[in-house]
Design an enzyme around this catalytic site. Structure first.
Site, PDB file in Angstrom:
ATOM      1  N   ASP A 296      37.254  48.089  41.787  1.00  0.00           N
ATOM      2  CA  ASP A 296      35.968  47.778  42.424  1.00  0.00           C
ATOM      3  C   ASP A 296      35.841  48.530  43.744  1.00  0.00           C
ATOM      4  O   ASP A 296      34.779  49.056  44.073  1.00  0.00           O
ATOM      5  CB  ASP A 296      35.860  46.275  42.734  1.00  0.00           C
ATOM      6  CG  ASP A 296      35.998  45.426  41.493  1.00  0.00           C
ATOM      7  OD1 ASP A 296      35.757  45.942  40.384  1.00  0.00           O
ATOM      8  OD2 ASP A 296      36.356  44.228  41.638  1.00  0.00           O
TER       9      ASP A 296
HETATM   10  C1  26A Z   1      32.791  38.421  32.800  1.00  0.00           C
HETATM   11  N1  26A Z   1      34.016  38.545  33.563  1.00  0.00           N
HETATM   12  C2  26A Z   1      35.244  38.346  32.832  1.00  0.00           C
HETATM   13  C3  26A Z   1      33.975  38.886  34.911  1.00  0.00           C
HETATM   14  C4  26A Z   1      35.126  39.050  35.716  1.00  0.00           C
HETATM   15  C5  26A Z   1      34.940  39.458  37.056  1.00  0.00           C
HETATM   16  N2  26A Z   1      33.729  39.687  37.588  1.00  0.00           N
HETATM   17  C6  26A Z   1      32.678  39.511  36.780  1.00  0.00           C
HETATM   18  N3  26A Z   1      32.773  39.115  35.486  1.00  0.00           N
HETATM   19  N4  26A Z   1      36.459  38.907  35.508  1.00  0.00           N
HETATM   20  C7  26A Z   1      37.072  39.218  36.661  1.00  0.00           C
HETATM   21  N5  26A Z   1      36.161  39.537  37.604  1.00  0.00           N
HETATM   22  C8  26A Z   1      36.368  39.943  39.003  1.00  0.00           C
HETATM   23  O1  26A Z   1      36.989  41.178  39.011  1.00  0.00           O
HETATM   24  C9  26A Z   1      37.515  41.327  40.314  1.00  0.00           C
HETATM   25  C10 26A Z   1      38.612  42.336  40.304  1.00  0.00           C
HETATM   26  O2  26A Z   1      38.173  43.547  39.827  1.00  0.00           O
HETATM   27  C11 26A Z   1      37.270  39.014  39.774  1.00  0.00           C
HETATM   28  O3  26A Z   1      36.508  38.012  40.393  1.00  0.00           O
HETATM   29  C12 26A Z   1      37.945  39.950  40.778  1.00  0.00           C
HETATM   30  O4  26A Z   1      37.509  39.744  42.101  1.00  0.00           O
END
Ligand code: 26A
Length: 341
Positions: A296
């Site tokens: 990110d």
């Molecule tokens: C739909 N899913 C599985 C998700 C996520 C996500 N953000 C949005 N949708 N699964 C994990 N994260 C976020 O990814 C970040 C790390 O790249 C987590 O909240 C974490 O901060």
């Protein structure tokens, strides 16, 4: 200006041992949606571990990082759905503090989404298990409200995470079509192997609009296998990235750019028939805290330079710089007194 859309989530992060991963059938380096079987995980984490509550959600992380680097506040706006509770207050506060313009939709019934972050292997691996809750209820009506529509139309850049494919594809399509019609830049991220496999149809329904596609090597490997671009024992990532730039695209004024991050290996940028490699900055083992949010942060750094009209090389270098800092912090946390020069 840039508009970003994703699931706003509060991360509940802890260092754990492999046994906990096994118990919930989680892989050490993965991101998944929670199902019934993961329900007790959140309570178990809080009861038996030292947990940190950290602002998360992939897209909001990216925008916070971009704003950290950008010279002015509110150049990026974030849309996502939260509950009316203390978790969303924290998320909003962290985003505003960084300079992100927050445009949440509020769900009446559901709580703000959370993500269990299970860290193993001295910070090298992170398993993400997201309980979307309110984030799952982002509505098309929210982007159709006149003031939000104006905001979206006034932007020149869009970033929507692949994670949002699980929530509302209509929203993605509406924004992507607008970008295409007005020749604006539309960016997405693969985000997780499960999206490439199990949300394939949804992903492919928006794929033709993607001008810049981000992802890591594992995600692109899954993509290559799923779309028969390569075989498992003969995976040439550069070839795969180039092939993806050539997949059909609606806006023919721009060629697709594919950017593959590969952990400590060089970042690959495929564009215009060529792949360029950018080495990353080495972080000594003792300084590595956790890789959560590294991808990110990379996109955030990239976007910060892109919005300032900087050349591609500067965008990639800034992405690498941002990721290098974030892996030395818990979660996607902006370090104090560090500024990009
Ligand atoms: C739909 N899913 C599985 C998700 C996520 C996500 N953000 C949005 N949708 N699964 C994990 N994260 C976020 O990814 C970040 C790390 O790249 C987590 O909240 C974490 O901060």
């Amino acid at each position: 200006m840039l508009v970003g859309v994703c699931n706003p989530l509060l991360d509940i992060s802890a260092s754990v041992d492999e046994a906990l991963l096994k118990k919930y059938a989680l892989k050490p380096n993965d991101a998944i949606l929670a199902d019934e079987s993961h329900r007790p995980l959140y309570e178990e984490l809080v009861a038996n571990h030292t947990v940190e509550y950290i602002a998360g959600g992939s897209g909001q992380n990216t925008l916070r990082i971009a704003q950290w680097i950008l010279p002015e506040r509110n150049i990026t706006s974030f849309l996502g759905c939260v509950g009316n509770d203390i978790f969303s207050k924290t998320l909003e506060e962290k985003a505003r503090e960084a300079g992100v313009h927050v445009v949440y939709e509020y769900s009446e019934k559901d709580a703000t989404g959370t993500c269990a972050v299970l860290i193993t292997d001295g910070g090298k691996q992170r398993s993400l298990c997201a309980n979307l809750a309110a984030a799952n209820h982002f509505s098309t009506a929210h982007i159709e409200k006149p003031q939000h529509k104006d905001l979206i139309h006034s932007a020149d850049f869009y970033y929507i995470t692949g994670f949002f494919l699980t929530v509302n594809v209509d929203v993605i399509l509406t924004i992507a079509k607008h970008a295409c019609e007005k020749n604006k830049l539309f960016m997405m991220n693969l985000n997780a192997p499960f999206l490439v496999q199990f949300f394939k149809e949804k992903m492919m329904s928006v794929f033709g609009y993607i001008d810049i596609l981000f992802g890591n090597d594992t995600e692109f490997e899954t993509f290559a296998l799923e779309h028969k671009l390569a075989e498992k024992d003969n995976m040439d990532m550069k070839r795969v990235a180039l092939d993806i730039t050539q997949m059909p695209k609606f806006n023919t004024n721009r060629q697709r750019i594919v950017i593959v991050t590969q952990g400590e290996k060089p970042v690959l940028v495929a564009h215009d028939g060529i792949v360029t490699e950018f080495p990353v900055i080495e972080v000594p083992k003792e300084k590595l805290v956790d890789t959560n949010g590294a991808g990110d942060a990379f996109v955030g750094g990239f976007i910060a330079q892109l919005l300032q009209g900087k050349p591609f090389e500067s965008c990639i270098k800034c992405g690498i710089w941002a990721a290098t800092h974030i892996i030395q912090m818990y979660g996607c946390t902006i370090p104090e007194n560090v500024k990009y020069e």
